[in-house]
Design a protein around this motif. Structure first.
Motif, mmCIF file in Angstrom:
data_model
loop_
_atom_site.group_PDB
_atom_site.id
_atom_site.type_symbol
_atom_site.label_atom_id
_atom_site.label_comp_id
_atom_site.label_asym_id
_atom_site.label_seq_id
_atom_site.Cartn_x
_atom_site.Cartn_y
_atom_site.Cartn_z
ATOM 1 N N ILE A 10 102.804 40.618 -73.637
ATOM 2 C CA ILE A 10 103.675 41.228 -74.629
ATOM 3 C C ILE A 10 102.841 42.235 -75.404
ATOM 4 O O ILE A 10 101.792 41.893 -75.946
ATOM 5 C CB ILE A 10 104.256 40.171 -75.598
ATOM 6 C CG1 ILE A 10 105.017 39.098 -74.826
ATOM 7 C CG2 ILE A 10 105.127 40.831 -76.655
ATOM 8 C CD1 ILE A 10 106.229 39.588 -74.075
ATOM 9 N N ARG A 12 102.442 45.437 -78.396
ATOM 10 C CA ARG A 12 102.933 45.825 -79.708
ATOM 11 C C ARG A 12 102.396 47.207 -80.000
ATOM 12 O O ARG A 12 101.194 47.452 -79.920
ATOM 13 C CB ARG A 12 102.438 44.847 -80.770
ATOM 14 C CG ARG A 12 102.842 45.214 -82.187
ATOM 15 C CD ARG A 12 102.434 44.117 -83.164
ATOM 16 N NE ARG A 12 101.012 43.908 -83.251
ATOM 17 C CZ ARG A 12 100.209 44.526 -84.128
ATOM 18 N NH1 ARG A 12 100.695 45.390 -84.969
ATOM 19 N NH2 ARG A 12 98.928 44.250 -84.149
ATOM 20 N N ASN A 13 103.295 48.138 -80.317
ATOM 21 C CA ASN A 13 102.882 49.487 -80.681
ATOM 22 C C ASN A 13 102.312 49.425 -82.088
ATOM 23 O O ASN A 13 103.033 49.227 -83.053
ATOM 24 C CB ASN A 13 104.074 50.438 -80.612
ATOM 25 C CG ASN A 13 103.696 51.862 -80.925
ATOM 26 O OD1 ASN A 13 102.571 52.150 -81.295
ATOM 27 N ND2 ASN A 13 104.641 52.761 -80.757
ATOM 28 N N ALA A 14 101.006 49.596 -82.205
ATOM 29 C CA ALA A 14 100.349 49.462 -83.503
ATOM 30 C C ALA A 14 100.065 50.808 -84.157
ATOM 31 O O ALA A 14 99.432 50.856 -85.187
ATOM 32 C CB ALA A 14 99.051 48.684 -83.342
ATOM 33 N N ASP A 24 96.476 44.363 -88.206
ATOM 34 C CA ASP A 24 96.858 43.179 -87.442
ATOM 35 C C ASP A 24 97.666 42.244 -88.339
ATOM 36 O O ASP A 24 97.523 42.263 -89.558
ATOM 37 C CB ASP A 24 95.620 42.451 -86.923
ATOM 38 C CG ASP A 24 94.929 43.223 -85.814
ATOM 39 O OD1 ASP A 24 95.599 44.038 -85.156
ATOM 40 O OD2 ASP A 24 93.728 43.025 -85.614
ATOM 41 N N GLN A 49 108.843 50.939 -80.377
ATOM 42 C CA GLN A 49 108.380 50.292 -81.605
ATOM 43 C C GLN A 49 108.548 48.786 -81.434
ATOM 44 O O GLN A 49 109.366 48.330 -80.650
ATOM 45 C CB GLN A 49 109.194 50.779 -82.804
ATOM 46 C CG GLN A 49 108.981 52.249 -83.115
ATOM 47 C CD GLN A 49 107.536 52.568 -83.454
ATOM 48 O OE1 GLN A 49 106.907 51.861 -84.231
ATOM 49 N NE2 GLN A 49 107.008 53.622 -82.862
ATOM 50 N N GLY A 50 107.780 48.010 -82.174
ATOM 51 C CA GLY A 50 107.875 46.556 -82.070
ATOM 52 C C GLY A 50 107.175 46.061 -80.824
ATOM 53 O O GLY A 50 106.250 46.684 -80.319
ATOM 54 N N THR A 51 107.615 44.934 -80.307
ATOM 55 C CA THR A 51 106.973 44.323 -79.141
ATOM 56 C C THR A 51 107.743 44.644 -77.863
ATOM 57 O O THR A 51 108.938 44.912 -77.890
ATOM 58 C CB THR A 51 106.868 42.794 -79.307
ATOM 59 O OG1 THR A 51 108.177 42.259 -79.451
ATOM 60 C CG2 THR A 51 106.025 42.426 -80.509
#
Length: 79
Positions: A10, A12-14, A24, A49-51
């Motif tokens: 999974i 995540r766009n950080a 984080d 965006q998100g996971t």
């Protein structure tokens, strides 16, 4: 020369709109165990965006033993 590795999981766009990395999560269990860096210019699709579920083909750049984070430079990301 390092061999490419394949990582499935999974994502995540950080990235924030200013190009900086988002912090984080406060709960380390919710944070990354593998951090993948990739350039976004020239991608066929936007990074969501998100996971999101993904497979990454990349090369290991660094192992941070203190934070237990594997840094990977992406060559390809498949969603």
């Amino acid at each position: 020369m390092a061999e490419p590795i394949s990582v499935i999981g999974i994502g995540r766009n950080a990235a924030l709109s200013n190009g900086q990395a988002a912090p984080d999560p406060a709960d380390p269990a919710a944070g990354p165990r593998v951090r993948v860096a990739c350039a976004t210019e020239g991608l066929r699709n936007e990074v969501p965006q998100g996971t999101f579920s993904a497979r990454c083909l990349g090369k290991v750049q660094d192992w941070n033993a203190e934070d237990a984070v594997l840094e990977v430079q992406a060559m390809a990301i498949f969603r």
